[in-house]
Design a protein around this motif. Structure first.
Motif, mmCIF file in Angstrom:
data_model
loop_
_atom_site.group_PDB
_atom_site.id
_atom_site.type_symbol
_atom_site.label_atom_id
_atom_site.label_comp_id
_atom_site.label_asym_id
_atom_site.label_seq_id
_atom_site.Cartn_x
_atom_site.Cartn_y
_atom_site.Cartn_z
ATOM 1 N N ALA A 217 0.835 -1.199 0.000
ATOM 2 C CA ALA A 217 0.000 0.000 0.000
ATOM 3 C C ALA A 217 0.872 1.253 0.000
ATOM 4 O O ALA A 217 0.596 2.219 -0.724
ATOM 5 C CB ALA A 217 -0.927 -0.007 1.214
ATOM 6 N N ARG A 218 1.921 1.226 0.795
ATOM 7 C CA ARG A 218 2.839 2.375 0.830
ATOM 8 C C ARG A 218 3.530 2.556 -0.514
ATOM 9 O O ARG A 218 3.708 3.677 -0.990
ATOM 10 C CB ARG A 218 3.869 2.165 1.940
ATOM 11 N N LYS A 219 3.907 1.446 -1.127
ATOM 12 C CA LYS A 219 4.547 1.502 -2.445
ATOM 13 C C LYS A 219 3.611 2.144 -3.468
ATOM 14 O O LYS A 219 4.027 2.995 -4.259
ATOM 15 C CB LYS A 219 4.934 0.087 -2.887
ATOM 16 N N GLU A 220 2.340 1.764 -3.435
ATOM 17 C CA GLU A 220 1.359 2.343 -4.362
ATOM 18 C C GLU A 220 1.230 3.844 -4.162
ATOM 19 O O GLU A 220 1.169 4.610 -5.127
ATOM 20 C CB GLU A 220 -0.005 1.675 -4.178
ATOM 21 N N ARG A 221 1.189 4.286 -2.896
ATOM 22 C CA ARG A 221 1.088 5.731 -2.619
ATOM 23 C C ARG A 221 2.321 6.477 -3.140
ATOM 24 O O ARG A 221 2.201 7.558 -3.717
ATOM 25 C CB ARG A 221 0.920 5.972 -1.119
ATOM 26 N N LEU A 222 3.495 5.895 -2.932
ATOM 27 C CA LEU A 222 4.721 6.537 -3.399
ATOM 28 C C LEU A 222 4.773 6.602 -4.919
ATOM 29 O O LEU A 222 5.205 7.608 -5.497
ATOM 30 C CB LEU A 222 5.948 5.809 -2.846
ATOM 31 N N LEU A 223 4.336 5.535 -5.580
ATOM 32 C CA LEU A 223 4.313 5.539 -7.046
ATOM 33 C C LEU A 223 3.352 6.596 -7.563
ATOM 34 O O LEU A 223 3.638 7.273 -8.560
ATOM 35 C CB LEU A 223 3.942 4.150 -7.578
ATOM 36 N N ALA A 224 2.234 6.779 -6.873
ATOM 37 C CA ALA A 224 1.279 7.824 -7.264
ATOM 38 C C ALA A 224 1.917 9.201 -7.109
ATOM 39 O O ALA A 224 1.714 10.085 -7.943
ATOM 40 C CB ALA A 224 0.009 7.710 -6.427
ATOM 41 N N GLN A 225 2.709 9.384 -6.047
ATOM 42 C CA GLN A 225 3.404 10.653 -5.854
ATOM 43 C C GLN A 225 4.399 10.905 -6.987
ATOM 44 O O GLN A 225 4.550 12.036 -7.436
ATOM 45 C CB GLN A 225 4.159 10.656 -4.519
ATOM 46 N N LEU A 226 5.077 9.850 -7.432
ATOM 47 C CA LEU A 226 6.026 10.005 -8.533
ATOM 48 C C LEU A 226 5.332 10.457 -9.806
ATOM 49 O O LEU A 226 5.892 11.233 -10.588
ATOM 50 C CB LEU A 226 6.768 8.684 -8.806
ATOM 51 N N GLU A 227 4.119 9.981 -10.019
ATOM 52 C CA GLU A 227 3.364 10.342 -11.220
ATOM 53 C C GLU A 227 2.917 11.801 -11.200
ATOM 54 O O GLU A 227 2.606 12.363 -12.249
ATOM 55 C CB GLU A 227 2.153 9.428 -11.377
ATOM 56 N N SER A 228 2.912 12.411 -10.003
ATOM 57 C CA SER A 228 2.465 13.801 -9.905
ATOM 58 C C SER A 228 3.593 14.793 -10.181
ATOM 59 O O SER A 228 3.453 15.975 -9.896
ATOM 60 C CB SER A 228 1.852 14.070 -8.531
ATOM 61 N N ASP A 229 4.702 14.307 -10.731
ATOM 62 C CA ASP A 229 5.833 15.134 -11.145
ATOM 63 C C ASP A 229 6.405 15.963 -9.996
ATOM 64 O O ASP A 229 6.365 17.194 -10.017
ATOM 65 C CB ASP A 229 5.422 16.046 -12.308
ATOM 66 N N PRO A 230 6.979 15.274 -8.980
ATOM 67 C CA PRO A 230 7.556 15.989 -7.839
ATOM 68 C C PRO A 230 8.863 16.680 -8.220
ATOM 69 O O PRO A 230 9.450 16.387 -9.265
ATOM 70 C CB PRO A 230 7.809 14.879 -6.821
ATOM 71 N N GLY A 231 9.333 17.547 -7.357
ATOM 72 C CA GLY A 231 10.625 18.200 -7.568
ATOM 73 C C GLY A 231 11.755 17.185 -7.436
ATOM 74 O O GLY A 231 11.555 16.056 -7.003
ATOM 75 N N ALA A 232 12.948 17.611 -7.791
ATOM 76 C CA ALA A 232 14.111 16.710 -7.803
ATOM 77 C C ALA A 232 14.388 16.105 -6.430
ATOM 78 O O ALA A 232 14.618 14.899 -6.313
ATOM 79 C CB ALA A 232 15.336 17.446 -8.313
ATOM 80 N N ASN A 233 14.362 16.936 -5.392
ATOM 81 C CA ASN A 233 14.648 16.427 -4.043
ATOM 82 C C ASN A 233 13.584 15.444 -3.585
ATOM 83 O O ASN A 233 13.893 14.405 -3.001
ATOM 84 C CB ASN A 233 14.751 17.578 -3.036
ATOM 85 N N GLU A 234 12.328 15.774 -3.834
ATOM 86 C CA GLU A 234 11.234 14.884 -3.436
ATOM 87 C C GLU A 234 11.301 13.576 -4.220
ATOM 88 O O GLU A 234 11.084 12.506 -3.672
ATOM 89 C CB GLU A 234 9.892 15.573 -3.652
ATOM 90 N N ARG A 235 11.643 13.667 -5.499
ATOM 91 C CA ARG A 235 11.771 12.460 -6.335
ATOM 92 C C ARG A 235 12.853 11.536 -5.774
ATOM 93 O O ARG A 235 12.662 10.325 -5.673
ATOM 94 C CB ARG A 235 12.094 12.842 -7.777
ATOM 95 N N GLU A 236 13.978 12.108 -5.384
ATOM 96 C CA GLU A 236 15.067 11.303 -4.819
ATOM 97 C C GLU A 236 14.619 10.603 -3.543
ATOM 98 O O GLU A 236 14.928 9.428 -3.324
ATOM 99 C CB GLU A 236 16.284 12.175 -4.533
#
Length: 54
Positions: free
Chosen positions: A9-28
């Motif tokens: 479930a946590r992995k799914e939430r994180l993948l959704a965050q990645l799809e929302s085009d986060p900044g470089a630091n957040e992506r890392e």
């Protein structure tokens, strides 16, 4: 909820965050957390359990 289910479930939430085009630091940070989750999941797989010494 089992540990594996929580990790997935946590992995799914994180993948959704990645799809929302986060900044470089957040992506890392998200990618680091995903790597930790993948490691935990691989350690929890039944075939990866350390053999018991008898």
């Amino acid at each position: 909820m089992s540990t594996v289910a929580k990790l997935l479930a946590r992995k799914e939430r994180l993948l959704a965050q990645l799809e929302s085009d986060p900044g470089a630091n957040e992506r890392e940070e998200i990618e680091r957390l995903l790597a930790q989750i993948e490691t935990a999941l691989s350690l929890l797989e039944p075939g990866n359990a350390a053999p018991s010494e008898e």
